[in-house]
Design an enzyme around this catalytic site. Structure first.
Site, PDB file in Angstrom:
ATOM      1  N   ASN A 216     -36.523  17.523  53.197  1.00 56.14           N
ATOM      2  CA  ASN A 216     -37.190  16.543  52.330  1.00 56.14           C
ATOM      3  C   ASN A 216     -36.540  15.184  52.534  1.00 56.14           C
ATOM      4  O   ASN A 216     -35.663  15.024  53.369  1.00 56.14           O
ATOM      5  CB  ASN A 216     -37.104  16.999  50.874  1.00 56.14           C
ATOM      6  CG  ASN A 216     -35.666  17.205  50.469  1.00 56.14           C
ATOM      7  OD1 ASN A 216     -34.894  16.273  50.400  1.00 56.14           O
ATOM      8  ND2 ASN A 216     -35.300  18.453  50.221  1.00 56.14           N
ATOM      9  N   ASP A 287     -37.526  24.744  47.572  1.00 56.82           N
ATOM     10  CA  ASP A 287     -37.945  25.845  46.697  1.00 56.82           C
ATOM     11  C   ASP A 287     -38.337  27.064  47.522  1.00 56.82           C
ATOM     12  O   ASP A 287     -38.310  28.190  47.037  1.00 56.82           O
ATOM     13  CB  ASP A 287     -39.140  25.406  45.835  1.00 56.82           C
ATOM     14  CG  ASP A 287     -38.724  24.360  44.810  1.00 56.82           C
ATOM     15  OD1 ASP A 287     -37.600  24.493  44.279  1.00 56.82           O
ATOM     16  OD2 ASP A 287     -39.489  23.407  44.560  1.00 56.82           O
ATOM     17  N   LYS A 297     -36.504  28.832  70.412  1.00 55.69           N
ATOM     18  CA  LYS A 297     -37.627  27.934  70.092  1.00 55.69           C
ATOM     19  C   LYS A 297     -38.953  28.705  70.111  1.00 55.69           C
ATOM     20  O   LYS A 297     -39.241  29.420  71.082  1.00 55.69           O
ATOM     21  CB  LYS A 297     -37.661  26.797  71.122  1.00 55.69           C
ATOM     22  CG  LYS A 297     -38.702  25.764  70.823  1.00 55.69           C
ATOM     23  CD  LYS A 297     -38.711  24.676  71.877  1.00 55.69           C
ATOM     24  CE  LYS A 297     -39.940  23.807  71.679  1.00 55.69           C
ATOM     25  NZ  LYS A 297     -40.146  22.893  72.797  1.00 55.69           N
ATOM     26  N   PHE A 331     -31.421  17.325  37.843  1.00 54.02           N
ATOM     27  CA  PHE A 331     -32.345  16.222  38.090  1.00 54.02           C
ATOM     28  C   PHE A 331     -33.750  16.815  38.190  1.00 54.02           C
ATOM     29  O   PHE A 331     -33.905  17.958  38.608  1.00 54.02           O
ATOM     30  CB  PHE A 331     -32.008  15.521  39.418  1.00 54.02           C
ATOM     31  CG  PHE A 331     -31.048  14.367  39.279  1.00 54.02           C
ATOM     32  CD1 PHE A 331     -29.715  14.595  38.964  1.00 54.02           C
ATOM     33  CD2 PHE A 331     -31.471  13.051  39.460  1.00 54.02           C
ATOM     34  CE1 PHE A 331     -28.821  13.539  38.835  1.00 54.02           C
ATOM     35  CE2 PHE A 331     -30.603  11.986  39.336  1.00 54.02           C
ATOM     36  CZ  PHE A 331     -29.263  12.226  39.022  1.00 54.02           C
ATOM     37  N   LYS A 345     -37.861  22.020  32.589  1.00 48.92           N
ATOM     38  CA  LYS A 345     -36.709  22.446  33.423  1.00 48.92           C
ATOM     39  C   LYS A 345     -35.429  22.514  32.599  1.00 48.92           C
ATOM     40  O   LYS A 345     -34.598  23.399  32.794  1.00 48.92           O
ATOM     41  CB  LYS A 345     -36.528  21.481  34.606  1.00 48.92           C
ATOM     42  CG  LYS A 345     -37.563  21.710  35.699  1.00 48.92           C
ATOM     43  CD  LYS A 345     -37.540  20.664  36.809  1.00 48.92           C
ATOM     44  CE  LYS A 345     -38.743  20.881  37.724  1.00 48.92           C
ATOM     45  NZ  LYS A 345     -38.976  19.851  38.689  1.00 48.92           N
ATOM     46  N   LYS A 349     -33.870  26.122  32.594  1.00 44.60           N
ATOM     47  CA  LYS A 349     -32.625  26.290  33.376  1.00 44.60           C
ATOM     48  C   LYS A 349     -31.369  26.199  32.488  1.00 44.60           C
ATOM     49  O   LYS A 349     -30.264  26.176  32.983  1.00 44.60           O
ATOM     50  CB  LYS A 349     -32.588  25.245  34.505  1.00 44.60           C
ATOM     51  CG  LYS A 349     -33.809  25.343  35.437  1.00 44.60           C
ATOM     52  CD  LYS A 349     -33.676  24.515  36.705  1.00 44.60           C
ATOM     53  CE  LYS A 349     -34.979  24.545  37.509  1.00 44.60           C
ATOM     54  NZ  LYS A 349     -34.840  24.154  38.907  1.00 44.60           N
TER      55      LYS A 349
HETATM   56  O1  PMT Z   1     -30.844  11.365  47.727  1.00 39.59           O
HETATM   57  P1  PMT Z   1     -31.634  10.128  47.328  1.00 39.59           P
HETATM   58  O2  PMT Z   1     -32.435   9.579  48.482  1.00 39.59           O
HETATM   59  O3  PMT Z   1     -30.770   9.111  46.645  1.00 39.59           O
HETATM   60  O4  PMT Z   1     -32.728  10.585  46.264  1.00 39.59           O
HETATM   61  C1  PMT Z   1     -32.354  10.998  44.986  1.00 39.59           C
HETATM   62  C2  PMT Z   1     -33.192  12.206  44.476  1.00 39.59           C
HETATM   63  C3  PMT Z   1     -34.653  11.782  44.315  1.00 39.59           C
HETATM   64  C4  PMT Z   1     -33.098  13.367  45.479  1.00 39.59           C
HETATM   65  C5  PMT Z   1     -32.556  12.634  43.095  1.00 39.59           C
HETATM   66  O5  PMT Z   1     -32.650  11.542  42.217  1.00 39.59           O
HETATM   67  C6  PMT Z   1     -33.277  13.846  42.521  1.00 39.59           C
HETATM   68  O6  PMT Z   1     -34.264  13.747  41.805  1.00 39.59           O
HETATM   69  N1  PMT Z   1     -32.759  15.070  42.822  1.00 39.59           N
HETATM   70  C7  PMT Z   1     -33.358  16.339  42.449  1.00 39.59           C
HETATM   71  C8  PMT Z   1     -34.451  16.708  43.438  1.00 39.59           C
HETATM   72  C9  PMT Z   1     -35.075  18.041  43.132  1.00 39.59           C
HETATM   73  O7  PMT Z   1     -34.872  18.988  43.872  1.00 39.59           O
HETATM   74  O8  PMT Z   1     -35.736  18.077  42.039  1.00 39.59           O
HETATM   75  P2  PMT Z   1     -36.563  19.404  41.475  1.00 39.59           P
HETATM   76  O9  PMT Z   1     -37.297  18.894  40.321  1.00 39.59           O
HETATM   77  O10 PMT Z   1     -37.314  20.056  42.600  1.00 39.59           O
HETATM   78  O11 PMT Z   1     -35.405  20.382  41.036  1.00 39.59           O
HETATM   79  C10 PMT Z   1     -34.873  20.381  39.712  1.00 39.59           C
HETATM   80  C11 PMT Z   1     -33.399  20.676  39.738  1.00 39.59           C
HETATM   81  O12 PMT Z   1     -33.189  22.019  40.188  1.00 39.59           O
HETATM   82  C12 PMT Z   1     -32.599  19.779  40.642  1.00 39.59           C
HETATM   83  O13 PMT Z   1     -31.393  19.430  39.999  1.00 39.59           O
HETATM   84  C13 PMT Z   1     -32.335  20.654  41.864  1.00 39.59           C
HETATM   85  O14 PMT Z   1     -31.073  20.333  42.489  1.00 39.59           O
HETATM   86  C14 PMT Z   1     -32.294  22.049  41.267  1.00 39.59           C
HETATM   87  N2  PMT Z   1     -32.718  23.136  42.182  1.00 39.59           N
HETATM   88  C15 PMT Z   1     -33.996  23.158  42.681  1.00 39.59           C
HETATM   89  C16 PMT Z   1     -34.374  24.185  43.510  1.00 39.59           C
HETATM   90  C17 PMT Z   1     -33.443  25.203  43.819  1.00 39.59           C
HETATM   91  N3  PMT Z   1     -33.764  26.195  44.632  1.00 39.59           N
HETATM   92  N4  PMT Z   1     -32.198  25.162  43.312  1.00 39.59           N
HETATM   93  C18 PMT Z   1     -31.842  24.146  42.478  1.00 39.59           C
HETATM   94  O15 PMT Z   1     -30.683  24.111  42.017  1.00 39.59           O
END
Ligand code: PMT
Length: 410
Positions: A216, A287, A297, A331, A345, A349
């Site tokens: 991503n 995810d 490859k 986040f 979330k 979580k």
């Molecule tokens: O890195 P930059 O370019 O500065 O950008 C910052 C950012 C946009 C990446 C950051 O501000 C941000 O939003 N990070 C969280 C991105 C994310 O994965 O969001 P989500 O809504 O999909 O996930 C929610 C939370 O679950 C996140 O804290 C994520 O780390 C966590 N997660 C998600 C999936 C997973 N399998 N395990 C997790 O722990």
């Protein structure tokens, strides 16, 4: 009280024309209250005399490892042990190379190996020397070892060229030194002193085959800002970084762990979980990952191709289930309806705080130096931050966390 009162600074002066500026630097550091112990290389003595520096620092000036005048001590070890900071200004390409490769053939280079004090280097040399791959690679080695650089300025150099290589002005070097000690003080007495903070940053990489992957747009900037800020606030920081666009911070006190996939990030986080006081998951974690990852490859065949994806472990959700004393911050990267999804979330979580950013809004989210966030806890909105630098966003989030973890108002 003077800003550098009580600080013992070794000023290493090496042999370049800018050595004459070391006189002003010695004087200014001394006037600010520092005890300045000058160590000169033999080439530096071609440009400036020991007597000048001795008169300005009111301290003995050293240059010869073997000229021990006091039988009860070994100068380079005593100086090295007592120093709060070693500053090399001006630093030639030669001393930078010696430091990078561990040479110890005079008083200054020997002291540099013997000290455990932080080291600051202000290079000064011809512009082409400064850009030479050997010099750049030596500086890189030192940077990765935690040496702080004070970049040379641009201008007319003594060799007649115009370019980068001129020693930074003594007033500016003194400011960097003062700032260093301010930050150092914050690190030992800051609101997160004694706390262990784990930060995740960047985007995970889920391999399809050796040349392709799913990832991503996370640059790592938000996570890096959090790591630097947590360190400045006194925490011992572990930064777990997946793929990032920029080099991660290498400050002393930030332990860097590099990972690739969501599974590797999961394992790295879990290994540090029991010791952790605050965990901030700024990383963008996949995810889903490909069910199979090919060792070679994948060759082009039919007109369509189906990639079967399976869910990754949700790291944050797993942590929320086993949470004990830890303060957990997630986040939420959304493109619309941020509040609703973020709150969901937070509950699902079992988080203490969630930071919602709408990554479709200009100035927020991926790759930018700024962000726009709303922070929620179980009661609702606790922080609404319009456009601000990621450093400022990090500061505000960590202040909130520090207040809640330590009970102190910051
Ligand atoms: O890195 P930059 O370019 O500065 O950008 C910052 C950012 C946009 C990446 C950051 O501000 C941000 O939003 N990070 C969280 C991105 C994310 O994965 O969001 P989500 O809504 O999909 O996930 C929610 C939370 O679950 C996140 O804290 C994520 O780390 C966590 N997660 C998600 C999936 C997973 N399998 N395990 C997790 O722990």
């Amino acid at each position: 009280m003077k800003s550098l009162q009580g600080k013992s600074i070794i000023l290493g002066i090496t042999g370049g024309i800018a050595a004459y500026k070391a006189a002003a630097l010695t004087s200014k550091l001394t006037q600010k209250g520092a005890e300045v112990h000058v160590i000169m290389t033999s080439s530096a003595k071609q440009f400036i005399t020991e007597l000048t520096l001795q008169s300005l620092s009111k301290q003995k000036v050293y240059s010869d490892t073997f000229q021990e005048r006091d039988p009860s001590s070994i100068s380079h070890i005593d100086l090295a042990d007592a120093a709060d900071l070693v500053l090399i200004a001006p630093a030639t390409a030669n001393i930078i190379a010696k430091m990078a490769h561990g040479l110890a053939d005079d008083m200054l280079s020997t002291t540099l190996l013997a000290t455990t004090a932080p080291i600051m280097v202000a290079p000064a040399m011809n512009v082409h020397m400064y850009q030479h791959p050997a010099v750049l690679s030596n500086m890189d080695i030192l940077y990765n070892r935690g040496v702080q650089f004070i970049e040379p300025g641009e201008g007319l150099l003594a060799c007649g060229y115009v370019g980068k290589g001129r020693l930074e002005e003594p007033e500016e070097i003194v400011k960097v030194v003062e700032n260093f000690f301010v930050l150092q003080k914050e690190k030992t007495s800051g609101p997160l002193a004694g706390k262990k903070v784990v930060i995740t940053a960047g985007g995970t990489v889920e391999r399809i085959d050796p040349v392709r992957y799913i990832s991503n747009d996370s640059s790592g900037k938000m996570g890096f800002a959090l790591a630097r800020t947590a360190r400045t606030m006194g925490a011992a920081v572990t930064l777990i970084a997946a793929r990032t666009d920029e080099a991660p911070p290498r400050d002393a006190g930030i332990d860097l762990v590099r990972v690739q996939s969501a599974q590797e990030m999961h394992d790295a986080v879990m290994a540090r979980w029991s010791e952790c006081d605050i965990l901030v998951k700024a990383a963008a974690v996949a995810d889903y990952r490909p069910r199979e990852s090919s060792d070679s490859k994948i060759k082009k065949s039919g007109s369509t191709m189906t990639l079967e994806l399976v869910k990754t472990t949700d790291i944050l959700e797993s942590l929320g289930r086993i949470k004990d004393k830890q303060f957990l911050i997630g986040f939420a990267a959304e493109t619309g309806n941020a509040e609703v999804y973020a709150k969901d979330k937070l509950v699902r979580k079992n988080l203490d705080l969630i930071v919602a950013n709408d990554v479709a809004v200009e100035g927020a989210g991926f790759g930018t130096d700024t962000n726009i966030v709303k922070v929620y806890d179980a009661e609702g909105l606790v922080l609404d931050l319009p456009l601000a630098s990621k450093d400022e966003v990090a500061r505000r989030i960590l202040r909130l966390a520090a207040e809640r973890v330590t009970g102190a108002l910051i």
